[in-house]
Design an enzyme around this catalytic site. Structure first.
Site, PDB file in Angstrom:
ATOM      1  N   CYS A 127       5.848  -5.724 -10.418  1.00 43.45           N
ATOM      2  CA  CYS A 127       4.597  -6.424 -10.727  1.00 43.45           C
ATOM      3  C   CYS A 127       3.945  -6.989  -9.463  1.00 43.45           C
ATOM      4  O   CYS A 127       4.588  -7.730  -8.718  1.00 43.45           O
ATOM      5  CB  CYS A 127       4.897  -7.555 -11.713  1.00 43.45           C
ATOM      6  SG  CYS A 127       3.526  -8.695 -11.955  1.00 43.45           S
TER       7      CYS A 127
ATOM      8  N   THR B 208       4.724 -12.978 -19.424  1.00 45.77           N
ATOM      9  CA  THR B 208       4.376 -12.451 -18.104  1.00 45.77           C
ATOM     10  C   THR B 208       5.324 -12.942 -17.006  1.00 45.77           C
ATOM     11  O   THR B 208       5.944 -13.990 -17.130  1.00 45.77           O
ATOM     12  CB  THR B 208       2.934 -12.852 -17.717  1.00 45.77           C
ATOM     13  OG1 THR B 208       2.842 -14.286 -17.637  1.00 45.77           O
ATOM     14  CG2 THR B 208       1.924 -12.341 -18.733  1.00 45.77           C
TER      15      THR B 208
ATOM     16  N   TYR C 275      -7.065  -2.531 -12.195  1.00 42.34           N
ATOM     17  CA  TYR C 275      -6.775  -2.534 -13.629  1.00 42.34           C
ATOM     18  C   TYR C 275      -8.040  -2.275 -14.435  1.00 42.34           C
ATOM     19  O   TYR C 275      -7.996  -1.635 -15.486  1.00 42.34           O
ATOM     20  CB  TYR C 275      -6.158  -3.873 -14.046  1.00 42.34           C
ATOM     21  CG  TYR C 275      -4.724  -4.039 -13.623  1.00 42.34           C
ATOM     22  CD1 TYR C 275      -3.678  -3.665 -14.458  1.00 42.34           C
ATOM     23  CD2 TYR C 275      -4.401  -4.581 -12.373  1.00 42.34           C
ATOM     24  CE1 TYR C 275      -2.355  -3.817 -14.069  1.00 42.34           C
ATOM     25  CE2 TYR C 275      -3.087  -4.729 -11.969  1.00 42.34           C
ATOM     26  CZ  TYR C 275      -2.064  -4.348 -12.819  1.00 42.34           C
ATOM     27  OH  TYR C 275      -0.761  -4.491 -12.427  1.00 42.34           O
TER      28      TYR C 275
END
Length: 334
Positions: free
Chosen positions: A44, A111, A175
């Site tokens: 990530c 997350t 994204y």
């Protein structure tokens, strides 16, 4: 699980848990050595920032770290890299367990990065943008000798301004391209992304770092997207005007950082590719992970020293990566 935005344009939910860990403990969580655990996934980019900053500042003995695997299900990031699939400190198999311990009806996505209070097992914060700033400003008592000034007071306004554009146009911009649900929204996102990358190229053409003459928070925030650009974003997210390796200024800049302790040695290209190509099954239904690109060129000379500047200012590089925190040799460009 679907990631593509059904309405066309992708909009990131930025409503994070904003509790802060501070020197004065004003939110009920004072900075204390050994009290908290930073939970990350190397894949990530948001979590990669915290791994870099923790290492640059020398917080390893103060703030332990737990690594989730590169993939997650619809429910949670999981500790599948650990024996038995359980984090050895928190004793939980899923990061979601720490979220639910504090917020039993937590309605949002689980997350990383997240900081967990080890004693209670409760998540404290997942506000990744504030997290690294607090490492620099609130955890100073525990910084290593020679730690760099990543968020120096005289430059904060400029760092904030540059970092905000990097976030909206680049970190999140890739994204916005990849998760676009219509041709129109994709093309708009694509144009925004490359307009920003061209702006960054111009800014970095004659200066080694983004703000001032040392590495700052702004460089950390840009680096994690650049490191993922050719392995993931160029193909998987259709950010394909050109590769990073075809952008002379940004490619040299990225290699300069990559070859600086704390950056390349926290970058796991195998996990990065596994995450995006396996988890985003609506974009890549076969879940086949690409074999390339060749990584050896990350270690080629970059020539950016000629622009002056000192990576750590008056400070020093961090020491070797701790045992148990090293990226496997066959996962890196090393």
């Amino acid at each position: 699980m679907s990631y593509v935005a059904s309405g066309g344009e992708f909009n990131r939910d930025t409503n994070y848990i904003t509790t802060r860990i501070t020197a004065d403990g004003r939110d009920g969580y004072p900075v204390e050595s050994g009290r908290y655990r930073l939970v990350v996934a190397r894949a990530c980019p948001w979590a990669n920032r915290t791994i870099i900053v923790r290492r640059l500042l020398g917080l390893e003995d103060t703030l332990s770290i737990g690594f989730c695997g590169p993939t997650h299900d619809q429910d949670s990031w999981t500790f599948d890299l650990d024996p038995g699939g359980v984090d050895p400190v928190l004793k939980i198999p899923r990061l979601k367990d720490a979220y639910l311990r504090r917020f039993p009806d937590y309605p949002k996505g689980i997350t990383v990065p997240a900081i967990v209070d080890v004693g209670t097992g409760e998540v404290v914060t997942n506000d990744f943008a504030q997290m690294t700033l607090d490492f620099s400003t609130e955890w100073t008592e525990f910084h290593r000798e020679g730690a760099p000034q990543l968020y120096p007071e005289p430059l904060r306004d400029e760092i904030d301004e540059v970092a905000q554009r990097i976030y909206t146009e680049v970190n999140n911009g890739v994204y916005r391209c990849g998760f676009a649900g219509s041709q129109e929204s994709y093309e708009k996102a694509y144009d925004r992304l490359f307009t920003a990358l061209d702006w960054l190229s111009d800014r970095l053409r004659n200066q080694r770092y983004l703000v001032g003459d040392t590495i700052t928070e702004a460089d950390v925030r840009l680096f994690t997207t650049l490191a993922r650009f050719d392995p993931v974003y160029h193909g998987h997210f259709k950010c394909n005007r050109n590769k990073l390796s075809e952008s002379p200024v940004l490619w040299a800049y990225a290699r300069d950082l990559f070859q600086t302790p704390g950056f390349g040695d926290t970058t796991d290209f195998v996990q990065i590719k596994q995450h995006y190509y396996i988890v985003h099954s609506d974009i890549n239904p076969t879940q086949i992970v690409p074999k390339g690109p060749d990584l050896a060129n990350w270690l080629t000379p970059h020539g950016r020293e000629a622009l002056g500047g000192k990576p750590f200012g008056d400070g020093t590089p961090p020491g070797p990566t701790r045992e148990g925190e090293r990226v496997p040799a066959d996962h890196s460009a090393g």
